[in-house]
Design an enzyme around this catalytic site. Structure first.
Site, mmCIF file in Angstrom:
data_model
loop_
_atom_site.group_PDB
_atom_site.id
_atom_site.type_symbol
_atom_site.label_atom_id
_atom_site.label_comp_id
_atom_site.label_asym_id
_atom_site.label_seq_id
_atom_site.Cartn_x
_atom_site.Cartn_y
_atom_site.Cartn_z
ATOM 1 N N HIS A 74 -1.424 0.607 -9.807
ATOM 2 C CA HIS A 74 -2.075 -0.366 -8.911
ATOM 3 C C HIS A 74 -2.692 -1.538 -9.699
ATOM 4 O O HIS A 74 -3.897 -1.796 -9.602
ATOM 5 C CB HIS A 74 -3.152 0.346 -8.068
ATOM 6 C CG HIS A 74 -3.425 -0.361 -6.754
ATOM 7 N ND1 HIS A 74 -3.795 0.305 -5.603
ATOM 8 C CD2 HIS A 74 -3.394 -1.677 -6.412
ATOM 9 C CE1 HIS A 74 -3.985 -0.567 -4.625
ATOM 10 N NE2 HIS A 74 -3.746 -1.776 -5.096
ATOM 11 N N GLU A 130 -3.143 7.898 -3.752
ATOM 12 C CA GLU A 130 -3.736 7.464 -5.027
ATOM 13 C C GLU A 130 -5.026 8.208 -5.291
ATOM 14 O O GLU A 130 -5.786 8.441 -4.348
ATOM 15 C CB GLU A 130 -3.995 5.947 -4.983
ATOM 16 C CG GLU A 130 -2.713 5.174 -5.180
ATOM 17 C CD GLU A 130 -2.903 3.669 -5.185
ATOM 18 O OE1 GLU A 130 -3.940 3.192 -5.679
ATOM 19 O OE2 GLU A 130 -1.998 2.980 -4.705
ATOM 20 N N ARG A 152 0.866 -1.175 0.000
ATOM 21 C CA ARG A 152 0.000 0.000 0.000
ATOM 22 C C ARG A 152 0.903 1.226 0.000
ATOM 23 O O ARG A 152 1.963 1.239 0.654
ATOM 24 C CB ARG A 152 -0.899 0.035 1.246
ATOM 25 C CG ARG A 152 -2.083 -0.902 1.195
ATOM 26 C CD ARG A 152 -3.140 -0.445 0.201
ATOM 27 N NE ARG A 152 -4.313 -1.307 0.204
ATOM 28 C CZ ARG A 152 -4.516 -2.343 -0.626
ATOM 29 N NH1 ARG A 152 -3.617 -2.646 -1.547
ATOM 30 N NH2 ARG A 152 -5.634 -3.048 -0.554
HETATM 31 N N1 LIG Z 1 -0.755 -3.814 -5.178
HETATM 32 C C1 LIG Z 1 -1.777 -4.638 -5.182
HETATM 33 O O1 LIG Z 1 -2.588 -4.683 -6.101
HETATM 34 C C2 LIG Z 1 -1.960 -5.585 -4.052
HETATM 35 C C3 LIG Z 1 -2.501 -6.854 -4.300
HETATM 36 C C4 LIG Z 1 -2.682 -7.709 -3.230
HETATM 37 C C5 LIG Z 1 -2.321 -7.321 -1.947
HETATM 38 N N2 LIG Z 1 -1.797 -6.089 -1.748
HETATM 39 C C6 LIG Z 1 -1.377 -5.680 -0.390
HETATM 40 O O2 LIG Z 1 -0.504 -6.685 0.115
HETATM 41 C C7 LIG Z 1 -0.802 -6.916 1.481
HETATM 42 C C8 LIG Z 1 -0.338 -8.299 1.875
HETATM 43 O O3 LIG Z 1 -1.165 -9.302 1.342
HETATM 44 P P1 LIG Z 1 -0.985 -10.849 1.753
HETATM 45 O O4 LIG Z 1 -2.086 -11.611 1.143
HETATM 46 O O5 LIG Z 1 0.411 -11.285 1.525
HETATM 47 O O6 LIG Z 1 -1.232 -10.711 3.319
HETATM 48 P P2 LIG Z 1 -0.618 -11.589 4.500
HETATM 49 O O7 LIG Z 1 -1.442 -11.266 5.681
HETATM 50 O O8 LIG Z 1 -0.468 -13.001 4.075
HETATM 51 O O9 LIG Z 1 0.868 -10.977 4.684
HETATM 52 C C9 LIG Z 1 1.134 -9.802 5.338
HETATM 53 C C10 LIG Z 1 2.356 -10.020 6.201
HETATM 54 O O10 LIG Z 1 2.767 -8.778 6.753
HETATM 55 C C11 LIG Z 1 3.287 -9.046 8.040
HETATM 56 N N3 LIG Z 1 3.356 -7.834 8.848
HETATM 57 C C12 LIG Z 1 2.357 -7.174 9.473
HETATM 58 N N4 LIG Z 1 2.847 -6.108 10.137
HETATM 59 C C13 LIG Z 1 4.169 -6.084 9.899
HETATM 60 C C14 LIG Z 1 5.225 -5.244 10.310
HETATM 61 N N5 LIG Z 1 5.011 -4.195 11.118
HETATM 62 N N6 LIG Z 1 6.468 -5.516 9.885
HETATM 63 C C15 LIG Z 1 6.704 -6.574 9.087
HETATM 64 N N7 LIG Z 1 5.741 -7.429 8.672
HETATM 65 C C16 LIG Z 1 4.505 -7.189 9.075
HETATM 66 C C17 LIG Z 1 2.325 -10.082 8.597
HETATM 67 O O11 LIG Z 1 2.857 -10.769 9.703
HETATM 68 C C18 LIG Z 1 2.105 -10.967 7.381
HETATM 69 O O12 LIG Z 1 3.002 -12.060 7.327
HETATM 70 C C19 LIG Z 1 -2.319 -6.683 1.563
HETATM 71 O O13 LIG Z 1 -2.729 -6.337 2.856
HETATM 72 C C20 LIG Z 1 -2.554 -5.569 0.571
HETATM 73 O O14 LIG Z 1 -2.513 -4.317 1.222
HETATM 74 C C21 LIG Z 1 -1.618 -5.216 -2.766
HETATM 75 O O1 LIG Z 2 -5.442 -5.537 -1.665
HETATM 76 C C1 LIG Z 2 -5.652 -5.897 -2.824
HETATM 77 O O2 LIG Z 2 -6.244 -6.955 -3.091
HETATM 78 C C2 LIG Z 2 -5.123 -5.085 -3.974
HETATM 79 O O3 LIG Z 2 -4.643 -3.881 -3.653
HETATM 80 C C3 LIG Z 2 -5.933 -5.116 -5.206
HETATM 81 O O4 LIG Z 2 -5.907 -6.399 -5.691
#
Ligand SMILES: NC(=O)c1ccc[n+]([C@@H]2O[C@H](COP(=O)([O-])OP(=O)(O)OC[C@H]3O[C@@H](n4cnc5c(N)ncnc54)[C@H](O)[C@@H]3O)[C@@H](O)[C@H]2O)c1
Ligand SMILES: O=C(O)[C@H](O)CO
Length: 386
Positions: free
Chosen positions: A320, A302, A273
């Site tokens: 994004h 954004e 994010r």
């Molecule tokens: N750019 C995009 O389109 C897109 C797509 C999918 C997800 N995302 C973002 O990616 C994030 C992660 O998704 P995921 O499915 O891997 O989630 P997830 O919950 O599997 O992984 C997140 C990880 O972050 C760790 N974490 C939390 N706080 C932390 C800190 N202070 N320091 C270090 N690590 C920390 C957690 O322990 C966890 O392992 C989502 O929350 C979303 O915001 C963005």
């Molecule tokens: O959190 C998410 O899933 C992304 O930002 C969009 O896929």
């Protein structure tokens, strides 16, 4: 008075009214709702980001559930309105839900869904693409070609960084961070250093086994290290990719000081994010360190970029799109619809949100459960046996 919004209606006589604030890819999500007696209303207003007022108009007086988007502000006002309209469920069409006030939803008895797993590999692939684009200066070189500036091979032309044998650093080694790490390790034989609040045991085992495999084949083995602080990763890694959730602990995790800790020629990737990075500090750092490069899919404000970022040659920026593959986006729509449907129908919550594949199988009916409700425990909802 909220302005009327344009909608498309499917199955007008359905018993339950489910609203989607945007058209979503595929038709499976619509069909699954219709089969279970839902009237589906899709907002087709030509406006990218809907305001709270627009969404209030969509909710109206009777609404059983809403599928919404990460660009919308789901707080007290919307959950109070949804609850007044008889609503039981809201699902983000996203895994991240920092745009949702989950406490407010819980207060009004509304279940909140998200869409984990289906986007893990697609998002990790974009992070890997940005890593390559930034390290090999692909966008700069493409612009150079199109501008007709290429007049022959030169020893110094667009020299970038080699990945093989370097160290990849992952901050947040959850689903996406671990998938990205594997891609960089398998693809480019990079060593791993990661920082997470929890131990990434499966990832560690994978790197150990892959290292042994390489060694057995006469190649240099890859290694892994779990860092005890984020700074350790920033100091040691050549490529650093950010994959934590956005919350109070990760806001501006990357700031002036942490940027100064990184190697002068490091590559920084952000597909988590925007606010995880202090973008003003990043622009300044890019200006001062021309060999430092970034690949960004997300931005602090954004859809805007902070002043100066668009002019930086050492930044690759995309809008994004990390989860934007057809299969993934259709799957996200399906999971979001099933989250809402499951709660409306009184189904239990799926026991393991990391194993949502059964909901995505188009050749079999989905399990009678909501795939992922983040406030299930707080609402005291029963869990399905897997
Ligand atoms: N750019 C995009 O389109 C897109 C797509 C999918 C997800 N995302 C973002 O990616 C994030 C992660 O998704 P995921 O499915 O891997 O989630 P997830 O919950 O599997 O992984 C997140 C990880 O972050 C760790 N974490 C939390 N706080 C932390 C800190 N202070 N320091 C270090 N690590 C920390 C957690 O322990 C966890 O392992 C989502 O929350 C979303 O915001 C963005
Ligand atoms: O959190 C998410 O899933 C992304 O930002 C969009 O896929």
């Amino acid at each position: 008075m909220a302005k009327p919004v344009s909608i498309e209606v499917w199955n007008p006589n359905g018993k339950y009214r489910v609203v989607s604030t945007k058209p979503m890819p595929g038709t499976r999500w619509i069909n699954l709702l219709i089969e279970q007696d839902c009237r589906v209303e899709i907002c087709i207003q030509k406006k990218t980001i809907l305001s709270v007022e627009d969404i209030l108009a969509l909710i109206g007086d009777k609404c059983d559930g809403v599928i919404g988007q990460l660009t919308e502000d789901w707080g007290e006002t919307l959950f109070a309105a949804l609850s007044r309209a008889g609503g039981k469920a809201f699902s983000n069409m996203a895994v991240g839900y920092n745009n949702v006030d989950v406490n407010a939803a819980t207060k009004y008895g509304v279940a909140v869904g998200n869409t984990p797993g289906v986007l893990t590999e697609t998002t990790a692939e974009l992070a890997a693409s940005l890593s390559l684009a930034a390290s090999r200066r692909i966008v700069e070189a493409d612009e150079f070609m199109r501008a007709g500036l290429y007049d022959g091979w030169l020893p110094h032309l667009f020299v970038g960084n080699l990945l093989k044998g370097q160290t990849v650093g992952v901050i947040g080694a959850g689903r996406i961070g671990s998938a990205y790490a594997r891609m960089m390790i398998e693809g480019f034989k990079m060593n791993l250093i990661y920082y997470d609040l929890y131990q990434a045991t499966r990832l560690e085992k994978f790197v150990t086994a892959y290292g042994a495999f390489l060694k057995a084949n006469g190649e240099q083995p890859v290694t892994w290290k779990r860092a005890s602080s984020m700074d350790e990763v920033l100091r040691e890694a050549d490529v650093i990719s950010l994959h934590p959730v956005l919350d109070k602990t990760t806001y501006h995790l990357i700031n002036k000081d942490s940027l100064a800790t990184m190697k002068k020629e490091a590559i920084l990737i952000n597909c988590s994010r925007g606010p995880v990075v202090d973008e003003v500090a990043l622009v300044e750092h890019l200006k001062q360190n021309p060999m430092f490069r970034v690949g960004l899919d997300v931005f602090e404000d954004e859809p805007y970029m902070k002043p100066g970022l668009a002019e930086m040659k050492n930044a690759v920026v995309v809008p994004h799109i990390a989860s934007a593959s057809k299969w993934t986006r259709e799957g996200m729509a399906t999971l979001a619809a099933l989250n809402v449907l499951g709660k409306i129908k009184g189904y239990p919550v799926w026991g393991d949100p990391n194993r949502v594949e059964p909901f995505l199988n188009e050749n079999a009916p989905p399990p009678a459960a909501s795939p992922s409700l983040v406030n299930a425990k707080a609402l005291g909802l029963p869990t399905s046996k897997l």
